[in-house]
Design a protein around this motif. Structure first.
Motif, PDB file in Angstrom:
ATOM      1  N   GLN A 164      27.310  41.863  36.814  1.00 43.46           N
ATOM      2  CA  GLN A 164      26.513  42.918  36.189  1.00 43.46           C
ATOM      3  C   GLN A 164      26.974  43.159  34.755  1.00 43.46           C
ATOM      4  N   TYR A 165      28.271  43.069  34.533  1.00 43.52           N
ATOM      5  CA  TYR A 165      28.808  43.207  33.176  1.00 43.52           C
ATOM      6  C   TYR A 165      28.260  42.098  32.277  1.00 43.52           C
ATOM      7  N   ARG A 166      28.347  40.862  32.763  1.00 44.59           N
ATOM      8  CA  ARG A 166      27.865  39.706  31.986  1.00 44.59           C
ATOM      9  C   ARG A 166      26.378  39.845  31.688  1.00 44.59           C
ATOM     10  N   ASN A 167      25.587  40.224  32.686  1.00 41.24           N
ATOM     11  CA  ASN A 167      24.147  40.373  32.491  1.00 41.24           C
ATOM     12  C   ASN A 167      23.823  41.501  31.519  1.00 41.24           C
ATOM     13  N   CYS A 168      24.603  42.553  31.574  1.00 37.77           N
ATOM     14  CA  CYS A 168      24.416  43.665  30.629  1.00 37.77           C
ATOM     15  C   CYS A 168      24.678  43.199  29.204  1.00 37.77           C
ATOM     16  N   ARG A 169      25.729  42.427  29.016  1.00 35.76           N
ATOM     17  CA  ARG A 169      26.033  41.902  27.686  1.00 35.76           C
ATOM     18  C   ARG A 169      24.885  41.044  27.170  1.00 35.76           C
ATOM     19  N   TYR A 170      24.302  40.234  28.041  1.00 34.39           N
ATOM     20  CA  TYR A 170      23.167  39.403  27.638  1.00 34.39           C
ATOM     21  C   TYR A 170      21.965  40.282  27.305  1.00 34.39           C
ATOM     22  N   TYR A 171      21.708  41.269  28.156  1.00 29.63           N
ATOM     23  CA  TYR A 171      20.596  42.188  27.913  1.00 29.63           C
ATOM     24  C   TYR A 171      20.766  42.877  26.554  1.00 29.63           C
ATOM     25  N   TYR A 172      21.970  43.346  26.286  1.00 27.58           N
ATOM     26  CA  TYR A 172      22.232  44.026  25.022  1.00 27.58           C
ATOM     27  C   TYR A 172      22.050  43.076  23.841  1.00 27.58           C
ATOM     28  N   ARG A 173      22.510  41.861  23.982  1.00 26.37           N
ATOM     29  CA  ARG A 173      22.369  40.872  22.906  1.00 26.37           C
ATOM     30  C   ARG A 173      20.904  40.544  22.656  1.00 26.37           C
ATOM     31  N   TYR A 174      20.126  40.424  23.711  1.00 27.81           N
ATOM     32  CA  TYR A 174      18.728  40.039  23.611  1.00 27.81           C
ATOM     33  C   TYR A 174      17.871  41.177  23.051  1.00 27.81           C
ATOM     34  N   HIS A 175      18.059  42.391  23.606  1.00 26.38           N
ATOM     35  CA  HIS A 175      17.206  43.531  23.230  1.00 26.38           C
ATOM     36  C   HIS A 175      17.796  44.423  22.141  1.00 26.38           C
ATOM     37  N   GLY A 176      19.100  44.328  21.933  1.00 29.70           N
ATOM     38  CA  GLY A 176      19.747  45.193  20.939  1.00 29.70           C
ATOM     39  C   GLY A 176      19.930  46.626  21.413  1.00 29.70           C
ATOM     40  N   ARG A 177      19.863  46.847  22.712  1.00 28.55           N
ATOM     41  CA  ARG A 177      20.061  48.170  23.290  1.00 28.55           C
ATOM     42  C   ARG A 177      20.561  48.002  24.721  1.00 28.55           C
ATOM     43  N   TYR A 178      21.066  49.111  25.258  1.00 26.21           N
ATOM     44  CA  TYR A 178      21.503  49.094  26.652  1.00 26.21           C
ATOM     45  C   TYR A 178      20.328  49.408  27.571  1.00 26.21           C
ATOM     46  N   TYR A 179      20.587  49.340  28.855  1.00 25.14           N
ATOM     47  CA  TYR A 179      19.553  49.674  29.841  1.00 25.14           C
ATOM     48  C   TYR A 179      19.144  51.131  29.698  1.00 25.14           C
ATOM     49  N   TYR A 180      17.980  51.430  30.223  1.00 24.87           N
ATOM     50  CA  TYR A 180      17.531  52.838  30.265  1.00 24.87           C
ATOM     51  C   TYR A 180      18.070  53.522  31.453  1.00 24.87           C
ATOM     52  N   LYS A 237      17.750  28.490  26.557  1.00 25.60           N
ATOM     53  CA  LYS A 237      16.677  28.284  27.534  1.00 25.60           C
ATOM     54  C   LYS A 237      15.526  29.272  27.337  1.00 25.60           C
ATOM     55  N   ASN A 238      15.725  30.218  26.421  1.00 25.00           N
ATOM     56  CA  ASN A 238      14.729  31.243  26.117  1.00 25.00           C
ATOM     57  C   ASN A 238      14.354  32.053  27.363  1.00 25.00           C
ATOM     58  N   ILE A 239      15.357  32.426  28.131  1.00 27.78           N
ATOM     59  CA  ILE A 239      15.155  33.224  29.344  1.00 27.78           C
ATOM     60  C   ILE A 239      15.364  34.689  29.000  1.00 27.78           C
ATOM     61  N   LYS A 240      14.355  35.499  29.293  1.00 29.83           N
ATOM     62  CA  LYS A 240      14.429  36.932  29.029  1.00 29.83           C
ATOM     63  C   LYS A 240      15.282  37.599  30.107  1.00 29.83           C
ATOM     64  N   PRO A 241      16.242  38.441  29.725  1.00 31.26           N
ATOM     65  CA  PRO A 241      17.080  39.103  30.734  1.00 31.26           C
ATOM     66  C   PRO A 241      16.292  40.129  31.542  1.00 31.26           C
ATOM     67  N   GLU A 242      16.683  40.272  32.792  1.00 24.87           N
ATOM     68  CA  GLU A 242      16.020  41.234  33.674  1.00 24.87           C
ATOM     69  C   GLU A 242      16.520  42.644  33.407  1.00 24.87           C
ATOM     70  N   GLU A 243      15.706  43.621  33.789  1.00 26.65           N
ATOM     71  CA  GLU A 243      16.145  45.010  33.743  1.00 26.65           C
ATOM     72  C   GLU A 243      17.227  45.209  34.798  1.00 26.65           C
ATOM     73  N   TYR A 244      18.028  46.236  34.649  1.00 22.57           N
ATOM     74  CA  TYR A 244      19.119  46.506  35.576  1.00 22.57           C
ATOM     75  C   TYR A 244      18.557  46.945  36.921  1.00 22.57           C
ATOM     76  N   LYS A 245      19.060  46.333  37.997  1.00 23.10           N
ATOM     77  CA  LYS A 245      18.597  46.671  39.348  1.00 23.10           C
ATOM     78  C   LYS A 245      19.713  47.224  40.225  1.00 23.10           C
ATOM     79  N   GLY A 246      20.899  47.405  39.689  1.00 19.42           N
ATOM     80  CA  GLY A 246      22.023  47.909  40.471  1.00 19.42           C
ATOM     81  C   GLY A 246      21.992  49.423  40.606  1.00 19.42           C
ATOM     82  N   THR A 247      23.078  49.966  41.121  1.00 19.89           N
ATOM     83  CA  THR A 247      23.157  51.413  41.348  1.00 19.89           C
ATOM     84  C   THR A 247      24.229  52.090  40.500  1.00 19.89           C
ATOM     85  N   HIS A 248      24.906  51.340  39.654  1.00 16.88           N
ATOM     86  CA  HIS A 248      26.050  51.894  38.937  1.00 16.88           C
ATOM     87  C   HIS A 248      25.740  52.368  37.519  1.00 16.88           C
ATOM     88  N   TRP A 249      24.620  51.997  36.957  1.00 13.76           N
ATOM     89  CA  TRP A 249      24.325  52.345  35.557  1.00 13.76           C
ATOM     90  C   TRP A 249      24.046  53.829  35.428  1.00 13.76           C
TER      91      TRP A 249
END
Length: 102
Positions: free
Chosen positions: A86-102, A58-70
Motif C-alpha cells: 500500500q505504501y508503494r502504491n501510494c507513492r506511485y499514485y502521488y507521483r502520477y497524480h501529484g496528490r495523495y488519496y482523498y 507501461k503507462n498504467i494509471k494507478p488505482e484509487e486507494y481501496k484499503g481501510t487505513h487511509w
C-alpha cells in the motif's frame, strides 16, 4: 528492640523496591516482545523507484486507494506501518497524480 524494628522496616522497603523493579522489568520485557512481534517494513526506495519507473513506462494509471487505513492528513509514509505494498502504491499514485488519496 529499636534495632530490630528499624531493621524490619528497612527490609520491608528493600523488598518493595525489589518487587517494583521486578514489575518494571516484566513490563519492559512484555513491551519488547510486543514490538518485536510486529513486522518492520522498510521504505526500500530503490524498489519503489523501480516499480514507479516500470509502471510509468507501461503507462498504467494507478488505482484509487481501496484499503481501510487511509485517513485525511496522511502521507504515504503513514501507510508503511500497515502494508509495504500500500505504501508503494501510494507513492506511485502521488507521483502520477501529484496528490495523495482523498
Amino acid at each position: 528492640m529499636l534495632f530490630a524494628a528499624s531493621g524490619f522496616m528497612f527490609s520491608a522497603f528493600a523488598f518493595q523496591d525489589t518487587s517494583e523493579e521486578d514489575e518494571l522489568a516484566r513490563m519492559q520485557a512484555q513491551l519488547n516482545a510486543e514490538v518485536a512481534s510486529k513486522p518492520f517494513l522498510a521504505e526500500k526506495p530503490e524498489e519503489v523507484d523501480a516499480y514507479i519507473k516500470s509502471m510509468l513506462e507501461k503507462n498504467i494509471k494507478p488505482e484509487e486507494y481501496k484499503g481501510t487505513h487511509w485517513r485525511p492528513g496522511y502521507t504515504c509514509r503513514d501507510l508503511l506501518r500497515y502494508n509495504w505494498t500500500q505504501y508503494r502504491n501510494c507513492r506511485y499514485y502521488y507521483r502520477y497524480h501529484g496528490r495523495y488519496y482523498y
